[in-house]
Design an enzyme around this catalytic site. Sequence first.
Site, mmCIF file in Angstrom:
data_model
loop_
_atom_site.group_PDB
_atom_site.id
_atom_site.type_symbol
_atom_site.label_atom_id
_atom_site.label_comp_id
_atom_site.label_asym_id
_atom_site.label_seq_id
_atom_site.Cartn_x
_atom_site.Cartn_y
_atom_site.Cartn_z
ATOM 1 N N TYR A 1 16.796 29.622 9.069
ATOM 2 C CA TYR A 1 15.702 30.441 9.602
ATOM 3 C C TYR A 1 15.750 30.555 11.119
ATOM 4 C CZ TYR A 1 13.358 30.058 5.046
ATOM 5 O OH TYR A 1 13.031 30.114 3.725
ATOM 6 N N LYS B 1 0.846 -1.203 0.000
ATOM 7 C CA LYS B 1 0.000 0.000 0.000
ATOM 8 C C LYS B 1 0.879 1.251 0.000
ATOM 9 C CE LYS B 1 -0.251 -0.130 5.062
ATOM 10 N NZ LYS B 1 -1.087 -0.503 6.233
HETATM 11 C C1 LIG Z 1 -0.275 -1.580 6.837
HETATM 12 C C2 LIG Z 1 -0.892 -2.840 7.262
HETATM 13 C C3 LIG Z 1 -0.103 -3.991 7.456
HETATM 14 C C4 LIG Z 1 1.411 -3.979 7.419
HETATM 15 O O1 LIG Z 1 1.890 -3.555 8.677
HETATM 16 P P1 LIG Z 1 3.473 -3.523 8.980
HETATM 17 O O2 LIG Z 1 3.548 -3.087 10.409
HETATM 18 O O3 LIG Z 1 4.050 -2.514 8.054
HETATM 19 O O4 LIG Z 1 3.992 -4.884 8.755
HETATM 20 C C5 LIG Z 1 -0.750 -5.183 7.700
HETATM 21 N N1 LIG Z 1 -2.099 -5.243 7.792
HETATM 22 C C6 LIG Z 1 -2.892 -4.158 7.654
HETATM 23 C C7 LIG Z 1 -4.369 -4.309 7.770
HETATM 24 C C8 LIG Z 1 -2.313 -2.922 7.394
HETATM 25 O O5 LIG Z 1 -3.096 -1.848 7.274
#
Ligand SMILES: *Cc1c(COP(=O)(O)O)cnc(C)c1O
Length: 400
Positions: free
Chosen positions: A273, A38
């Site tokens: 800054y 994702k």
């Molecule tokens: C993002 C996500 C994962 C992966 O989690 P990690 O901690 O990056 O391994 C797994 N399951 C769901 C439902 C997620 O949203």
Amino acid sequence: MSATRPLREAIVDLDAIASNVSTIAARVAPAGVIAVVKANAYGHGAVPVARAALAGGASRLGVADLDEAHELRDAGIDAPILAWLHDPVADFAPAIARGIEIGVSSLDQLERVAQASDAATDAAAPAAPARVHLKIDTGLSRNGVAPEEWPAVVARAADLEAEGRLVVVGVFSHFANTSREVDAAQLAAFERALAAADAAGLRPALRHLASSEQALRDPSSRYDAVRIGIGMYGLTPFGDGTTSADLGLTPAMTLRARVVAVRRVPGDTGVSYGHLWRTDRPTTLVLVPIGYADGMPRHATGSGAEVLVGGQRRPIVGRVAMDQVVVDVGDQAVEIGDEVVVFGDPATGAPSADELAEAAGTIGYEIVTRVGARVARTHVGEAGGAVAPSGDVAPGGVDA
Ligand SMILES: *Cc1c(COP(=O)(O)O)cnc(C)c1O
């Protein structure tokens, strides 16, 4: 150094991705690995990373949105893909037609998926009927069917499956990453949800609960598959100081840039800054064109965060700006065009994304996902490169 390289570049080592997946797959076997790609594979590039993860032994891909799943299918990736976070008005039919598996978090979603599945079946889509994973909320209080709604959802899903209108491929949930006690309570809630699904007549082939943290630490959480995100990218899921090297994982992304200015200044010179930092001696300052628009957190200001300049760790000084940071290199000889590594594999001497995250009060996940749009992405390594696009073929059976 080389003027042919982009000014700002995130180099993603696909071999590191494949090797991290294979390391984790060996650790969690016989459970399968669902590679979570994702958010553009946590900023690493969804399509090449998906291919590398499959080459490394993942049997399925996981994404949040249907659009992310379609992007993978568009690229010719025909492995099973699960998407679990839906637009309230999502059109499920095209996803079903392409064999994209759908995470279902409410009775309403289940009905809408069944209707879309009917439409896909009427259109003689080869991948119909829909393949769904029912998601139970075991305590994260986010996505997922509420426990009180679960009996109705599994009963309805069993009816729909008996009518041939969909297939329940999986039942899943997600941990709140809170404590061993809360993990145990969530695991017990998951067991109750599985028992209720079984009593309703469902026999899901894929029960999955763990993401990287529990997958790496708690064998009892692994069930038939684990969903691995951060570990595959070679960063740590743990907040307790366990590093990715401790886990046998290699960070896949290196963020680098070229020095754009070098200036020798006297002591008591105000820098960036607000003059939050002043030199306490004559020193050399170099300008690195990575700012908060490129993923360097503004909260890294004054944190002691370092970058690698000519093999030396040197501190970022003064305010992090939108386009740039200033680095104090002391008396080191640095030239315009020299390479600076902002983060990468600590085995090379560079700070890790986890280290930058720690300095900025955040987590490695946020560092890599927020590398900005004007940073060029370059993929290196062989993993997955041999996988030819193979069109819109629906996945076959459950194999995770
Ligand atoms: C993002 C996500 C994962 C992966 O989690 P990690 O901690 O990056 O391994 C797994 N399951 C769901 C439902 C997620 O949203």
